[in-house]
Design a protein around this motif. Structure first.
Motif, PDB file in Angstrom:
ATOM      1  N   GLU A  19      38.838  62.676  14.030  1.00 23.02           N
ATOM      2  CA  GLU A  19      37.507  62.654  14.623  1.00 23.02           C
ATOM      3  C   GLU A  19      36.937  61.247  14.721  1.00 23.02           C
ATOM      4  N   ASP A  20      37.666  60.234  14.302  1.00 26.66           N
ATOM      5  CA  ASP A  20      37.223  58.856  14.480  1.00 26.66           C
ATOM      6  C   ASP A  20      37.347  58.458  15.951  1.00 26.66           C
ATOM      7  N   PRO A  21      36.589  57.448  16.389  1.00 30.93           N
ATOM      8  CA  PRO A  21      36.699  57.010  17.799  1.00 30.93           C
ATOM      9  C   PRO A  21      38.047  56.366  18.084  1.00 30.93           C
ATOM     10  N   MET A  22      38.393  56.330  19.360  1.00 30.38           N
ATOM     11  CA  MET A  22      39.637  55.711  19.797  1.00 30.38           C
ATOM     12  C   MET A  22      39.582  54.207  19.579  1.00 30.38           C
ATOM     13  N   ARG A  23      40.761  53.616  19.395  1.00 30.60           N
ATOM     14  CA  ARG A  23      40.890  52.164  19.309  1.00 30.60           C
ATOM     15  C   ARG A  23      41.385  51.626  20.646  1.00 30.60           C
ATOM     16  N   ARG A  24      40.948  50.408  20.986  1.00 29.84           N
ATOM     17  CA  ARG A  24      41.342  49.805  22.263  1.00 29.84           C
ATOM     18  C   ARG A  24      41.958  48.433  22.035  1.00 29.84           C
ATOM     19  N   ARG A  25      42.934  48.117  22.886  1.00 30.97           N
ATOM     20  CA  ARG A  25      43.581  46.812  22.834  1.00 30.97           C
ATOM     21  C   ARG A  25      43.812  46.329  24.266  1.00 30.97           C
ATOM     22  N   PRO A  26      43.324  45.130  24.621  1.00 26.90           N
ATOM     23  CA  PRO A  26      43.508  44.646  26.004  1.00 26.90           C
ATOM     24  C   PRO A  26      44.954  44.222  26.247  1.00 26.90           C
ATOM     25  N   LEU A  27      45.499  44.657  27.381  1.00 26.39           N
ATOM     26  CA  LEU A  27      46.860  44.268  27.761  1.00 26.39           C
ATOM     27  C   LEU A  27      46.872  43.189  28.832  1.00 26.39           C
ATOM     28  N   PHE A  28      45.908  43.230  29.749  1.00 32.10           N
ATOM     29  CA  PHE A  28      45.827  42.207  30.786  1.00 32.10           C
ATOM     30  C   PHE A  28      44.391  42.142  31.300  1.00 32.10           C
ATOM     31  N   ARG A  29      44.099  41.058  31.999  1.00 33.03           N
ATOM     32  CA  ARG A  29      42.790  40.914  32.638  1.00 33.03           C
ATOM     33  C   ARG A  29      42.944  40.099  33.915  1.00 33.03           C
ATOM     34  N   ILE A  30      42.004  40.318  34.850  1.00 33.89           N
ATOM     35  CA  ILE A  30      41.981  39.603  36.129  1.00 33.89           C
ATOM     36  C   ILE A  30      40.571  39.059  36.313  1.00 33.89           C
ATOM     37  N   HIS A  31      40.463  37.802  36.681  1.00 33.96           N
ATOM     38  CA  HIS A  31      39.142  37.184  36.818  1.00 33.96           C
ATOM     39  C   HIS A  31      39.203  36.077  37.857  1.00 33.96           C
ATOM     40  N   MET A  32      38.009  35.458  38.120  1.00 35.25           N
ATOM     41  CA  MET A  32      37.882  34.351  39.066  1.00 35.25           C
ATOM     42  C   MET A  32      37.074  33.226  38.434  1.00 35.25           C
ATOM     43  N   LEU A  33      37.233  33.000  37.158  1.00 35.13           N
ATOM     44  CA  LEU A  33      36.412  32.018  36.465  1.00 35.13           C
ATOM     45  C   LEU A  33      36.869  30.592  36.699  1.00 35.13           C
ATOM     46  N   GLU A  34      38.154  30.364  36.853  1.00 37.97           N
ATOM     47  CA  GLU A  34      38.686  29.001  36.900  1.00 37.97           C
ATOM     48  C   GLU A  34      39.101  28.553  38.294  1.00 37.97           C
ATOM     49  N   SER A  35      39.094  29.445  39.258  1.00 44.92           N
ATOM     50  CA  SER A  35      39.493  29.067  40.615  1.00 44.92           C
ATOM     51  C   SER A  35      38.828  30.008  41.598  1.00 44.92           C
ATOM     52  N   GLN A  36      39.034  29.735  42.890  1.00 42.74           N
ATOM     53  CA  GLN A  36      38.456  30.564  43.938  1.00 42.74           C
ATOM     54  C   GLN A  36      39.358  31.726  44.328  1.00 42.74           C
ATOM     55  N   LYS A  37      40.370  31.999  43.528  1.00 41.97           N
ATOM     56  CA  LYS A  37      41.222  33.156  43.758  1.00 41.97           C
ATOM     57  C   LYS A  37      41.414  33.902  42.442  1.00 41.97           C
ATOM     58  N   ALA A  38      41.813  35.167  42.556  1.00 39.24           N
ATOM     59  CA  ALA A  38      41.962  36.003  41.362  1.00 39.24           C
ATOM     60  C   ALA A  38      43.129  35.513  40.513  1.00 39.24           C
ATOM     61  N   THR A  39      42.904  35.477  39.210  1.00 38.00           N
ATOM     62  CA  THR A  39      43.916  35.033  38.257  1.00 38.00           C
ATOM     63  C   THR A  39      44.262  36.173  37.320  1.00 38.00           C
ATOM     64  N   VAL A  40      45.567  36.457  37.151  1.00 43.00           N
ATOM     65  CA  VAL A  40      46.046  37.511  36.266  1.00 43.00           C
ATOM     66  C   VAL A  40      46.523  36.878  34.970  1.00 43.00           C
ATOM     67  N   GLU A  41      46.055  37.428  33.845  1.00 38.27           N
ATOM     68  CA  GLU A  41      46.441  36.909  32.535  1.00 38.27           C
ATOM     69  C   GLU A  41      46.922  38.046  31.650  1.00 38.27           C
ATOM     70  N   CYS A  42      47.995  37.792  30.912  1.00 38.27           N
ATOM     71  CA  CYS A  42      48.507  38.738  29.929  1.00 38.27           C
ATOM     72  C   CYS A  42      47.759  38.535  28.622  1.00 38.27           C
ATOM     73  N   MET A  43      47.329  39.643  27.996  1.00 36.86           N
ATOM     74  CA  MET A  43      46.551  39.574  26.756  1.00 36.86           C
ATOM     75  C   MET A  43      47.363  40.027  25.557  1.00 36.86           C
ATOM     76  N   TYR A  44      48.644  40.327  25.761  1.00 39.65           N
ATOM     77  CA  TYR A  44      49.466  40.820  24.665  1.00 39.65           C
ATOM     78  C   TYR A  44      49.854  39.662  23.746  1.00 39.65           C
TER      79      TYR A  44
END
Length: 576
Positions: free
Chosen positions: A218-243
């Motif tokens: 009955e405890d809540p689920m745990r989460r772990r990020p595997l990847f993320r996509i953002h536009m913080l460092e350039s004018q195009k989408a960047t894919v990063e692995c979080m593993y």
């Protein structure tokens, strides 16, 4: 709102667009005007409105010289359609002239209209002309589309100050990767998994959902990020692995087939730890089970844990995901369908999806184990066969519970055997009828009726002796009745609900290691409340408790029941 609705109707029909083009050829296209010309026209129209207003106030009636007369065509919109009347001229009107097309509307009104259109339609709108193309550069339009279509809750104005526009966020990030939003099952052999790809602020993040540590179901689920996509460092989408444990690093996402995509890590050295595989195993064990190997005394469980670590660690470089859906909600469902986490003995906690199919409830594994892999139907409950529990004293007796459930199980087997006999007889009777032997067909029907009567009599006798039967409004079980596990039944959770609503006959899937010799064994499905249910495995003498996964899951529900059932069939083929 009535005025806006009338204006929005202009140009919606094909006939109005054709007349609009003819009018533009006669008077010159507004799309070729620059901003100075537009401002001059707006100022001129405002001046005309002032003159019209002054003439109407001084003359009291507005004659031909009051400035209210218009020589252009009038527009009448009714029920969303637009008709331009060029033959009649209203020379008694004192108001401003009506716009003849969307291009003549004020820019601020066009911004409001365009912000309600889906983002996929806006590129076509930009092709209309220069004016529309310039208006579509307004950040308000794209900011609203990001919030409406993808649920972005962050203040996008702060991002725009930082140099990333809402239009770039929509066009270069959210729209291109919209197909990977939702729930996915990773292809990790028998273990499966649950991945939820969401828009999280200014990122698209793939969260791997992990069950709570065994046995805290009955405890809540745990989460772990595997990847993320953002536009913080350039004018195009960047894919990063979080593993791994060294922070984000370069990754890649490939979308080939429909409802399937793959992730690839380009810097796998970030996944390694200085202490080698032993340190990686200890860290993984702490995250996965919340304990050390020395704290796990059961030798068989140690083998299962080590086997899972060796198997899953092979997939830290590249993973393939297949889309899964949540079942649609029907008014006749016994409880709200969805995701539940349940106990599976030495295998720990696993995630199942509960769905309803007519008179049956089914629980399908999203995460599995070497015995029964992910994608298999772990529970199959017959909602037409309720079981009435005895008093608490008899509930503690495992033999009494076995007698009740096995009695219904024997009834089900007799019906299946009877149906197997009836199928050849029905085919044979149809063939004889086609040949004109009506008498033989009648004899077959008489025999079938006699067999059905005998079967019904046996069913009533068994139902009375087993103290179980079909539910009815007069003799049905109460909303809440006492419940206790029989002595000798093992449970991972010592604390479980002591009252239940209903109980039904069902079967559970068991198999040997490697999914060998699978078979369905009878058991008892126990509904505790809207968020919890249980299953007693008679042959294993064990009890599994299931608790609802309460996380909000966007972009996850199946569009219809047919799509969901097709997904279940595909899941079974993936792991078979």
């Amino acid at each position: 709102m009535a005025v806006c609705a009338r204006l929005c109707g202009v140009g919606q029909s094909r006939r109005c667009r054709r007349r609009q083009r003819q009018n533009q050829q006669d008077q010159g296209s507004d799309s070729d005007m620059d901003e100075e010309e537009e401002e001059q026209i707006v100022g001129q129209r405002q001046g005309d409105e002032v003159v019209a207003g002054g003439g109407g106030g001084g003359g009291g009636g507005g004659g031909p010289d009051s400035g209210g007369a218009t020589a252009g065509p009038s527009v009448a919109c009714e029920h969303g359609s637009c008709h331009v009347n060029r033959g009649s001229v209203d020379r008694t009107s004192t108001g401003p002239p009506h716009p003849q097309s969307l291009a003549e509307l004020p820019p601020e009104l066009l911004v409001e209209i365009f912000s309600f259109l889906p983002g996929t339609a806006l590129p076509n709108v930009a092709l209309v002309g220069k004016k529309f193309r310039q208006i579509l550069n307004t950040e308000t339009i794209w900011r609203r589309r990001c919030m409406k279509e993808f649920g972005t809750k962050e203040d996008l104005r702060k991002m725009e100050v930082g140099g990333v526009s809402s239009r770039d966020l929509y066009v270069k990030l959210l729209h291109p990767y919209r197909h990977i939003l939702g729930l996915w099952q990773p292809d990790i052999g028998p273990y499966g998994g649950l991945l939820n790809v969401v828009v999280d602020g200014l990122f698209i993040i793939g969260w791997m959902y992990l069950p709570p540590h065994d046995p805290r179901v009955e405890d809540p689920m745990r989460r772990r990020p595997l990847f993320r996509i953002h536009m913080l460092e350039s004018q195009k989408a960047t894919v990063e692995c979080m593993y791994g444990h060294k922070g984000p690093h370069k990754g890649d996402i490939q979308t080939g087939k429909k409802d399937e995509f793959s992730t690839k890590c380009n810097q796998t050295d970030h996944h390694r730890m200085p202490g080698g595989r032993q340190e990686e195993f200890r860290t993984w064990l702490e995250e996965e089970w919340g304990r050390t190997l020395e704290e796990i005394f059961h030798e068989h469980m140690q083998e299962l844990i080590l086997m899972k670590f060796i198997y899953t660690s092979q997939y830290d470089n590249c993973l393939t995901y297949r889309r899964i859906y949540l079942p649609p909600v029907m008014p006749s469902d016994l409880l709200h369908p969805g995701l539940f986490k349940g106990t599976y003995g030495s295998h720990g906690l696993e995630i199942v999806v509960l769905s309803f199919h007519g008179t049956s409830a089914r629980a399908t594994k999203l995460t599995g184990d070497p015995n029964v892999p992910a994608g298999q139907l772990t529970l199959d409950v017959d909602l037409n066969r309720p079981v009435v529990l005895p008093d608490l004293e008899h509930q503690r007796n495992i033999e009494e519970l076995s007698r009740l459930v096995l009695g219904v199980h024997a009834e089900v087997q007799r019906e299946e055997q009877q149906q197997a006999k009836d199928t050849p007889a029905t085919v044979r009777g149809a063939a004889e009828g086609a040949c004109g032997d009506a008498g033989a067909a009648e004899e077959v029907e008489d025999e079938e009726e006699e067999e059905e009567e005998e079967e019904e009599a046996e069913r009533v006798t068994c139902s009375n002796s087993c103290q179980s039967g079909r539910s009815s409004s007069s003799t049905g079980p109460p909303d809440a009745q006492p419940f206790v596990l029989p002595l000798g039944v093992m449970a991972r959770n010592e604390v479980y609900p002591r009252t239940c609503r209903k109980c039904f006959y069902g079967t559970g899937l068991i198999a040997g290691h490697g999914f060998t010799s699978p078979e369905r064994t009878p058991g008892l499905f126990v509904l505790f409340d809207e968020d919890r249910f249980g299953f007693i495995w008679l042959e294993l003498k064990s009890f599994s408790l299931y608790s609802r996964l309460t996380d909000h899951l966007a972009h996850a529900h199946a569009p219809n029941m047919e799509r969901f059932e097709a997904m279940l069939c595909n899941m079974q083929s993936w792991t078979s």
